[in-house]
Write a protein that holds these residues in place. Structure first.
Motif, PDB file in Angstrom:
ATOM      1  N   GLN A   1       0.639  -1.766  -0.003  1.00 59.86           N
ATOM      2  CA  GLN A   1      -0.443   0.273   0.131  1.00 59.86           C
ATOM      3  C   GLN A   1       0.685   1.024  -0.076  1.00 59.86           C
ATOM      4  O   GLN A   1       1.501   1.435   1.109  1.00 59.86           O
ATOM      5  CB  GLN A   1      -0.783   0.134   0.983  1.00 59.86           C
ATOM      6  N   ILE A   2       0.386   2.272  -0.362  1.00 60.26           N
ATOM      7  CA  ILE A   2       1.386   3.522  -0.782  1.00 60.26           C
ATOM      8  C   ILE A   2      -0.014   4.438  -0.815  1.00 60.26           C
ATOM      9  O   ILE A   2      -0.909   4.559  -1.495  1.00 60.26           O
ATOM     10  CB  ILE A   2       1.698   4.075  -2.111  1.00 60.26           C
ATOM     11  N   SER A   3       0.292   5.001   0.723  1.00 64.69           N
ATOM     12  CA  SER A   3      -0.880   6.396   0.688  1.00 64.69           C
ATOM     13  C   SER A   3      -0.565   7.680   0.152  1.00 64.69           C
ATOM     14  O   SER A   3       1.084   7.920   0.660  1.00 64.69           O
ATOM     15  CB  SER A   3      -0.961   6.476   2.066  1.00 64.69           C
ATOM     16  N   VAL A   4      -0.807   8.688  -0.379  1.00 65.75           N
ATOM     17  CA  VAL A   4      -0.338   9.869  -0.101  1.00 65.75           C
ATOM     18  C   VAL A   4      -1.119  11.117   0.486  1.00 65.75           C
ATOM     19  O   VAL A   4      -2.123  10.783   0.336  1.00 65.75           O
ATOM     20  CB  VAL A   4      -0.294  10.818  -1.635  1.00 65.75           C
ATOM     21  N   THR A   5      -0.186  11.729   1.766  1.00 65.36           N
ATOM     22  CA  THR A   5      -0.733  12.797   1.737  1.00 65.36           C
ATOM     23  C   THR A   5      -0.189  14.635   1.525  1.00 65.36           C
ATOM     24  O   THR A   5       0.518  15.169   1.270  1.00 65.36           O
ATOM     25  CB  THR A   5      -1.161  12.954   3.068  1.00 65.36           C
TER      26      THR A   5
ATOM     27  N   LEU B   1       3.903  17.192  -1.082  1.00 64.89           N
ATOM     28  CA  LEU B   1       3.205  15.511  -1.056  1.00 64.89           C
ATOM     29  C   LEU B   1       4.149  14.659   0.163  1.00 64.89           C
ATOM     30  O   LEU B   1       5.557  14.768  -0.428  1.00 64.89           O
ATOM     31  CB  LEU B   1       3.317  15.064  -1.872  1.00 64.89           C
ATOM     32  N   THR B   2       3.703  13.834   0.949  1.00 68.85           N
ATOM     33  CA  THR B   2       4.406  12.823   1.415  1.00 68.85           C
ATOM     34  C   THR B   2       3.298  11.706   1.016  1.00 68.85           C
ATOM     35  O   THR B   2       2.634  11.404   0.858  1.00 68.85           O
ATOM     36  CB  THR B   2       4.505  13.295   2.629  1.00 68.85           C
ATOM     37  N   ALA B   3       4.213  10.272   0.262  1.00 65.51           N
ATOM     38  CA  ALA B   3       3.837   9.362   0.719  1.00 65.51           C
ATOM     39  C   ALA B   3       4.913   8.311   1.065  1.00 65.51           C
ATOM     40  O   ALA B   3       5.553   8.393   2.219  1.00 65.51           O
ATOM     41  CB  ALA B   3       4.590   9.136  -0.781  1.00 65.51           C
ATOM     42  N   MET B   4       3.690   7.138   1.551  1.00 68.53           N
ATOM     43  CA  MET B   4       4.366   6.373   3.160  1.00 68.53           C
ATOM     44  C   MET B   4       3.694   4.764   2.533  1.00 68.53           C
ATOM     45  O   MET B   4       3.029   5.168   1.550  1.00 68.53           O
ATOM     46  CB  MET B   4       3.510   6.484   4.730  1.00 68.53           C
TER      47      MET B   4
ATOM     48  N   ALA C   1      -6.444  18.216 -11.201  1.00 65.21           N
ATOM     49  CA  ALA C   1      -5.765  16.924 -11.624  1.00 65.21           C
ATOM     50  C   ALA C   1      -5.773  15.232 -10.680  1.00 65.21           C
ATOM     51  O   ALA C   1      -5.673  16.306  -9.838  1.00 65.21           O
ATOM     52  CB  ALA C   1      -4.129  17.774 -11.698  1.00 65.21           C
ATOM     53  N   GLU C   2      -4.948  14.747 -10.994  1.00 69.52           N
ATOM     54  CA  GLU C   2      -4.900  13.252  -9.507  1.00 69.52           C
ATOM     55  C   GLU C   2      -3.059  13.727  -9.627  1.00 69.52           C
ATOM     56  O   GLU C   2      -2.960  13.259 -11.067  1.00 69.52           O
ATOM     57  CB  GLU C   2      -5.395  12.570 -10.186  1.00 69.52           C
ATOM     58  N   ILE C   3      -2.930  12.694  -8.449  1.00 70.64           N
ATOM     59  CA  ILE C   3      -1.400  12.819  -8.243  1.00 70.64           C
ATOM     60  C   ILE C   3      -1.488  11.800  -8.091  1.00 70.64           C
ATOM     61  O   ILE C   3      -2.220  11.079  -7.293  1.00 70.64           O
ATOM     62  CB  ILE C   3      -0.625  13.668  -7.678  1.00 70.64           C
ATOM     63  N   VAL C   4       0.038  10.606  -8.174  1.00 67.06           N
ATOM     64  CA  VAL C   4      -0.528   9.544  -8.020  1.00 67.06           C
ATOM     65  C   VAL C   4       0.872   9.140  -7.532  1.00 67.06           C
ATOM     66  O   VAL C   4       2.426   9.613  -8.345  1.00 67.06           O
ATOM     67  CB  VAL C   4      -0.803   8.455  -8.905  1.00 67.06           C
TER      68      VAL C   4
ATOM     69  N   SER D   1      -6.271  14.290  -5.263  1.00 63.73           N
ATOM     70  CA  SER D   1      -6.577  15.127  -6.245  1.00 63.73           C
ATOM     71  C   SER D   1      -6.952  16.813  -5.197  1.00 63.73           C
ATOM     72  O   SER D   1      -6.734  16.712  -3.967  1.00 63.73           O
ATOM     73  CB  SER D   1      -8.554  15.280  -5.718  1.00 63.73           C
ATOM     74  N   VAL D   2      -6.563  17.253  -6.284  1.00 63.98           N
ATOM     75  CA  VAL D   2      -5.684  18.637  -5.538  1.00 63.98           C
ATOM     76  C   VAL D   2      -6.212  20.007  -7.423  1.00 63.98           C
ATOM     77  O   VAL D   2      -6.494  19.099  -8.614  1.00 63.98           O
ATOM     78  CB  VAL D   2      -4.456  19.210  -5.955  1.00 63.98           C
ATOM     79  N   ILE D   3      -6.968  20.757  -6.428  1.00 62.21           N
ATOM     80  CA  ILE D   3      -7.336  21.890  -7.068  1.00 62.21           C
ATOM     81  C   ILE D   3      -6.416  23.382  -7.271  1.00 62.21           C
ATOM     82  O   ILE D   3      -6.142  23.749  -6.270  1.00 62.21           O
ATOM     83  CB  ILE D   3      -9.062  22.060  -6.721  1.00 62.21           C
TER      84      ILE D   3
END
Length: 318
Positions: free
Chosen positions: A124-128, A142-145, A185-188, A200-202
């Motif tokens: 699993q990868i989470s983005v915050t 952005l921070t990914a874990m 846009a959406e970031i992965v 998702s960001v606006i």
């Protein structure tokens, strides 16, 4: 003859019912399109050979469950994981797939499942981030874990980043997002073939406003607005001078069409305003459906729900 008389009586009675818009539960079609929601378990990763039972339901905006006998289930990559007609997922080989539940013409948001071969692999990868909206020229870290199938953090991982629209935002190798132009846009974030759920960001406008107007012989006036609050939640508001026709069974919807039938079938029901047809009101759209964004819908619709009649609309600015 009795049947013919009954039909004549029904046509005579119809205009009276239309004016009053009475009987929300009487005329509602059993085939109304309600959102399908997969009841996501805390676990969204499996070891090869494991199984997991998924359930789904349809809900009104008030959270009431709509009885549904069965759903059609599908896996976007059945070689990774299959799903039975009852919603039982079987992990077959390492990789990722998206599971959806379907009923009628309504399909759930895809549920991302990762299958791994052992406990040590990234499952699993989470983005915050601190916020989800920014102005052109601003940056956002952005921070990914990463974690394993048991939810334990796997440290010292190198992520790659991808933006769904680099005309809106770009992301560098360190996860620093830069706002380029207005839009969404959406970031992965990825590690090898494993990716996160979209973040998702606006960029740019944080509000869209429209003036209500009546449709046909119906009246509507005032202003309607969609805006983002400080928490990034989408809020629908009406102005102090908002007013529409008196009727029982009158609802606010968000939609991309002004046709009453299409609004009822494809739009999103926000609230029953039958008892409050004027003045300033506030509704948290994100609590109804967290996937709705500022630019998802064009209109705020005032709908006589029982008869699928549009009383009024506000065309939100682009």
């Amino acid at each position: 003859m009795r049947l013919k008389i009954h039909h004549i009586f029904s046509w005579l009675l119809l205009p009276i019912l239309l004016v009053r818009c009475i009987g929300t539960d009487v005329v509602d079609d059993a085939n109304d399109i309600f959102p399908v929601i997969i009841q996501s378990p805390a676990q969204n990763s499996l070891l090869v050979g494991e199984t997991l039972m998924l359930t789904a339901e349809r809900q009104t905006t008030g959270g009431e469950t709509i009885p549904t006998e069965s759903f059609t289930w599908a896996s976007s990559n059945p070689d990774v994981a299959s799903v039975s007609p009852q919603g039982t997922v079987e992990a077959i080989t390492a990789g990722q797939t998206r599971i959806t539940a379907l009923v009628g013409n309504s399909t759930s948001e895809p549920w991302l499942l990762t299958v791994v071969a052992n406990q040590e692999e990234v499952a699993q990868i989470s983005v915050t981030a601190e916020r989800t909206s920014l102005d052109v020229g601003e940056t956002l870290q952005l921070t990914a874990m990463a974690s394993n199938v048991s939810g334990e953090i796997i440290s010292d991982q190198l992520f790659s980043w991808q933006s769904s629209d680099e005309n809106v935002v770009t992301v560098d190798d360190a996860g620093l997002l830069t706002a380029i132009g207005n839009g969404s846009a959406e970031i992965v974030a990825r590690i090898d073939d494993i990716e996160s759920a979209p973040f998702s960001v606006i960029v740019g406008a944080t509000a869209r406003i429209g003036t209500f107007q009546g449709v046909g012989s119906y009246d509507a006036k005032g202003m309607g607005a969609l805006s983002l609050n400080e928490e990034g939640e989408l809020i629908l508001t009406t102005s102090d001078d908002f007013e529409t026709e008196f009727a029982a069974g009158t609802f606010l919807y968000l939609a991309n069409s002004t046709s009453g039938a299409t609004v009822a079938a494809e739009g999103v029901e926000i609230a029953d305003i039958s008892d409050n047809l004027s003045g300033a009101q506030t509704f948290n759209v994100s609590e109804i459906n967290e996937n709705i964004e500022l630019d998802t819908y064009r209109y705020i619709i005032i709908l006589c729900k029982p008869f699928r009649i549009t009383f009024g609309l506000a065309d939100l600015d682009a």
